[in-house]
Design a protein around this motif. Structure first.
Motif, PDB file in Angstrom:
ATOM      1  N   ALA A 227       5.593-108.757 -75.160  1.00  0.00           N
ATOM      2  CA  ALA A 227       6.460-108.096 -76.137  1.00  0.00           C
ATOM      3  C   ALA A 227       7.907-108.520 -75.941  1.00  0.00           C
ATOM      4  O   ALA A 227       8.326-108.929 -74.851  1.00  0.00           O
ATOM      5  CB  ALA A 227       6.331-106.580 -76.004  1.00  0.00           C
ATOM      6  N   ASP A 228       8.693-108.417 -77.020  1.00  0.00           N
ATOM      7  CA  ASP A 228      10.121-108.754 -76.918  1.00  0.00           C
ATOM      8  C   ASP A 228      10.816-107.826 -75.925  1.00  0.00           C
ATOM      9  O   ASP A 228      11.705-108.247 -75.196  1.00  0.00           O
ATOM     10  CB  ASP A 228      10.782-108.637 -78.297  1.00  0.00           C
ATOM     11  CG  ASP A 228      10.312-109.719 -79.258  1.00  0.00           C
ATOM     12  OD1 ASP A 228       9.846-110.777 -78.778  1.00  0.00           O
ATOM     13  OD2 ASP A 228      10.382-109.500 -80.475  1.00  0.00           O
ATOM     14  N   ASP A 229      10.433-106.558 -75.914  1.00  0.00           N
ATOM     15  CA  ASP A 229      10.971-105.580 -74.969  1.00  0.00           C
ATOM     16  C   ASP A 229       9.807-105.076 -74.120  1.00  0.00           C
ATOM     17  O   ASP A 229       9.086-104.158 -74.514  1.00  0.00           O
ATOM     18  CB  ASP A 229      11.643-104.426 -75.715  1.00  0.00           C
ATOM     19  CG  ASP A 229      12.402-103.485 -74.784  1.00  0.00           C
ATOM     20  OD1 ASP A 229      12.080-103.453 -73.578  1.00  0.00           O
ATOM     21  OD2 ASP A 229      13.303-102.780 -75.272  1.00  0.00           O
ATOM     22  N   VAL A 230       9.607-105.699 -72.974  1.00  0.00           N
ATOM     23  CA  VAL A 230       8.459-105.378 -72.125  1.00  0.00           C
ATOM     24  C   VAL A 230       8.523-103.930 -71.665  1.00  0.00           C
ATOM     25  O   VAL A 230       7.510-103.218 -71.666  1.00  0.00           O
ATOM     26  CB  VAL A 230       8.397-106.329 -70.911  1.00  0.00           C
ATOM     27  CG1 VAL A 230       7.248-105.942 -69.989  1.00  0.00           C
ATOM     28  CG2 VAL A 230       8.249-107.763 -71.370  1.00  0.00           C
ATOM     29  N   VAL A 231       9.708-103.478 -71.260  1.00  0.00           N
ATOM     30  CA  VAL A 231       9.850-102.113 -70.766  1.00  0.00           C
ATOM     31  C   VAL A 231       9.435-101.116 -71.826  1.00  0.00           C
ATOM     32  O   VAL A 231       8.663-100.184 -71.572  1.00  0.00           O
ATOM     33  CB  VAL A 231      11.299-101.843 -70.300  1.00  0.00           C
ATOM     34  CG1 VAL A 231      11.495-100.358 -70.002  1.00  0.00           C
ATOM     35  CG2 VAL A 231      11.622-102.680 -69.073  1.00  0.00           C
ATOM     36  N   GLU A 232       9.916-101.304 -73.056  1.00  0.00           N
ATOM     37  CA  GLU A 232       9.587-100.364 -74.125  1.00  0.00           C
ATOM     38  C   GLU A 232       8.094-100.388 -74.430  1.00  0.00           C
ATOM     39  O   GLU A 232       7.476 -99.338 -74.661  1.00  0.00           O
ATOM     40  CB  GLU A 232      10.391-100.699 -75.383  1.00  0.00           C
ATOM     41  CG  GLU A 232      10.375 -99.609 -76.439  1.00  0.00           C
ATOM     42  CD  GLU A 232      11.090 -98.341 -75.992  1.00  0.00           C
ATOM     43  OE1 GLU A 232      10.777 -97.267 -76.540  1.00  0.00           O
ATOM     44  OE2 GLU A 232      11.956 -98.424 -75.097  1.00  0.00           O
ATOM     45  N   ALA A 233       7.509-101.568 -74.408  1.00  0.00           N
ATOM     46  CA  ALA A 233       6.074-101.670 -74.688  1.00  0.00           C
ATOM     47  C   ALA A 233       5.252-100.943 -73.626  1.00  0.00           C
ATOM     48  O   ALA A 233       4.258-100.277 -73.943  1.00  0.00           O
ATOM     49  CB  ALA A 233       5.670-103.143 -74.750  1.00  0.00           C
ATOM     50  N   VAL A 234       5.664-101.041 -72.363  1.00  0.00           N
ATOM     51  CA  VAL A 234       4.950-100.350 -71.290  1.00  0.00           C
ATOM     52  C   VAL A 234       5.134 -98.844 -71.412  1.00  0.00           C
ATOM     53  O   VAL A 234       4.181 -98.071 -71.255  1.00  0.00           O
ATOM     54  CB  VAL A 234       5.418-100.851 -69.909  1.00  0.00           C
ATOM     55  CG1 VAL A 234       4.823 -99.995 -68.800  1.00  0.00           C
ATOM     56  CG2 VAL A 234       5.036-102.314 -69.707  1.00  0.00           C
ATOM     57  N   TRP A 247      11.842 -89.837 -72.032  1.00  0.00           N
ATOM     58  CA  TRP A 247      11.579 -91.272 -72.106  1.00  0.00           C
ATOM     59  C   TRP A 247      12.732 -92.124 -71.556  1.00  0.00           C
ATOM     60  O   TRP A 247      12.477 -93.195 -71.002  1.00  0.00           O
ATOM     61  CB  TRP A 247      11.233 -91.667 -73.537  1.00  0.00           C
ATOM     62  CG  TRP A 247       9.749 -91.575 -73.812  1.00  0.00           C
ATOM     63  CD1 TRP A 247       8.860 -90.737 -73.202  1.00  0.00           C
ATOM     64  CD2 TRP A 247       9.010 -92.334 -74.766  1.00  0.00           C
ATOM     65  NE1 TRP A 247       7.595 -90.929 -73.717  1.00  0.00           N
ATOM     66  CE2 TRP A 247       7.653 -91.899 -74.675  1.00  0.00           C
ATOM     67  CE3 TRP A 247       9.328 -93.327 -75.675  1.00  0.00           C
ATOM     68  CZ2 TRP A 247       6.651 -92.442 -75.475  1.00  0.00           C
ATOM     69  CZ3 TRP A 247       8.329 -93.862 -76.473  1.00  0.00           C
ATOM     70  CH2 TRP A 247       7.007 -93.432 -76.371  1.00  0.00           C
ATOM     71  N   PRO A 248      13.988 -91.721 -71.696  1.00  0.00           N
ATOM     72  CA  PRO A 248      15.038 -92.524 -71.048  1.00  0.00           C
ATOM     73  C   PRO A 248      14.801 -92.672 -69.543  1.00  0.00           C
ATOM     74  O   PRO A 248      14.980 -93.761 -68.983  1.00  0.00           O
ATOM     75  CB  PRO A 248      16.313 -91.734 -71.348  1.00  0.00           C
ATOM     76  CG  PRO A 248      16.018 -91.057 -72.645  1.00  0.00           C
ATOM     77  CD  PRO A 248      14.571 -90.657 -72.548  1.00  0.00           C
ATOM     78  N   ALA A 249      14.383 -91.595 -68.892  1.00  0.00           N
ATOM     79  CA  ALA A 249      14.055 -91.676 -67.470  1.00  0.00           C
ATOM     80  C   ALA A 249      12.795 -92.505 -67.258  1.00  0.00           C
ATOM     81  O   ALA A 249      12.687 -93.258 -66.277  1.00  0.00           O
ATOM     82  CB  ALA A 249      13.873 -90.277 -66.889  1.00  0.00           C
ATOM     83  N   ALA A 250      11.825 -92.390 -68.170  1.00  0.00           N
ATOM     84  CA  ALA A 250      10.599 -93.176 -68.061  1.00  0.00           C
ATOM     85  C   ALA A 250      10.909 -94.666 -68.131  1.00  0.00           C
ATOM     86  O   ALA A 250      10.295 -95.475 -67.417  1.00  0.00           O
ATOM     87  CB  ALA A 250       9.622 -92.783 -69.153  1.00  0.00           C
ATOM     88  N   ARG A 251      11.858 -95.047 -68.977  1.00  0.00           N
ATOM     89  CA  ARG A 251      12.228 -96.464 -69.077  1.00  0.00           C
ATOM     90  C   ARG A 251      12.775 -96.985 -67.752  1.00  0.00           C
ATOM     91  O   ARG A 251      12.448 -98.092 -67.317  1.00  0.00           O
ATOM     92  CB  ARG A 251      13.252 -96.659 -70.189  1.00  0.00           C
ATOM     93  CG  ARG A 251      12.713 -96.370 -71.593  1.00  0.00           C
ATOM     94  CD  ARG A 251      13.744 -96.666 -72.672  1.00  0.00           C
ATOM     95  NE  ARG A 251      13.228 -96.323 -73.984  1.00  0.00           N
ATOM     96  CZ  ARG A 251      13.489 -95.173 -74.608  1.00  0.00           C
ATOM     97  NH1 ARG A 251      14.273 -94.258 -74.038  1.00  0.00           N
ATOM     98  NH2 ARG A 251      12.968 -94.930 -75.798  1.00  0.00           N
ATOM     99  N   LEU A 252      13.616 -96.179 -67.100  1.00  0.00           N
ATOM    100  CA  LEU A 252      14.161 -96.587 -65.801  1.00  0.00           C
ATOM    101  C   LEU A 252      13.065 -96.651 -64.750  1.00  0.00           C
ATOM    102  O   LEU A 252      13.064 -97.528 -63.880  1.00  0.00           O
ATOM    103  CB  LEU A 252      15.265 -95.619 -65.374  1.00  0.00           C
ATOM    104  CG  LEU A 252      16.506 -95.588 -66.271  1.00  0.00           C
ATOM    105  CD1 LEU A 252      17.475 -94.518 -65.791  1.00  0.00           C
ATOM    106  CD2 LEU A 252      17.199 -96.951 -66.281  1.00  0.00           C
TER     107      LEU A 252
END
Length: 263
Positions: A227-234, A247-252
């Protein structure tokens, strides 16, 4: 992190012979009922140790002073550098005249360092992971472990990139598990209620973290890595069951997990 909203509210108070919680009124998705400020003292002593005075909230600091009463604050300890635990440290030092240690203030803790004040015994245990500077404190007289944000009273803790580190977190969990049953029975967290079965929750934390890592691996294998944004896809795959407010904490956390897996 959890999405459950069905729970008994936590309001602090005395939890053991030597430990009392003064709850800061800063509830939220990441702070649960608020920050737990711990007042520790040997029975009958005229001095106390305060752990995590919390954010810069004058009314909360005054409530802590009210709980201290005619006793004096001999020492303040910080579990880690996050503002909801340590922001008020300088102001608290002004109000009490007591030295502050932790989160880059005062002398750094040595691992397994014994701290004594007015008959009270505390042991500092370095437990990096949630942050690099995370420290937990054993209260041997009550068989209590004060964990800051390494372990919470509900849900699970965040390991947020870049200060959080998954490898360190897993190592620290293993160390705390080794303490459970041997030296500690109870966890007094930085947020949420006290946990009576330390071994069970610490084992759950370790298993949960390993399960999340496996979910991240599976998400990558399923195409998230492309994906273009791997973190967001995960995040969308692995944390779909988690309220979007965190979700902001989940991204980190995902960034920290990906860093761990890349190693």
């Amino acid at each position: 992190m959890t999405t459950s909203t069905a729970y008994d509210a936590w309001s602090g108070g005395r939890v053991s012979e030597r430990a009392e919680c003064v709850l800061c009124p800063n509830p939220g998705p990441m702070t649960l009922d608020g920050t737990n400020t711990w007042v520790l003292a040997e029975p009958g002593a005229d001095q106390v140790v305060v752990i995590d005075p919390g954010p810069l909230d004058e009314s909360h600091l005054q409530r802590v002073l009210d709980h201290v009463g005619e006793r004096s604050v001999g020492l303040t300890l910080l579990t880690h550098n996050h503002f909801d635990h340590a922001e008020s440290a300088d102001r608290w030092a002004e109000l009490t005249g007591a030295p502050v240690r932790g989160a880059g203030l005062g002398d750094p803790f040595a691992d397994d360092e014994r701290i004594a004040l007015a008959g009270l015994e505390i042991r500092a245990v370095l437990t990096p992971g949630h942050t690099q500077d995370s420290v937990s404190f054993v209260l041997p007289g009550d068989r209590v472990l004060l964990t800051g944000d390494m372990v919470l009273g509900r849900g699970t803790s965040v390991v947020a990139h870049p200060d959080g580190d998954v490898a360190s977190y897993l190592t620290s969990l293993d160390r705390m598990i080794a303490l459970s049953g041997q030296e500690i029975d109870t966890i007094a967290p930085g947020h949420g209620p006290v946990i009576d079965d330390a071994h069970a929750v610490l084992t759950y934390y370790r298993d949960h973290r390993q399960a999340r890592l496996q979910q991240v691996r599976e998400a990558l294998d399923a195409g998230a890595r492309d994906a273009d944004d791997v973190v967001e896809a995960v995040v969308e795959r692995v944390y779909a069951d988690v309220d979007r407010s965190v979700w902001p904490a989940a991204r980190l956390t995902v960034q920290a997990q990906l860093t761990y897996l890349e190693r």
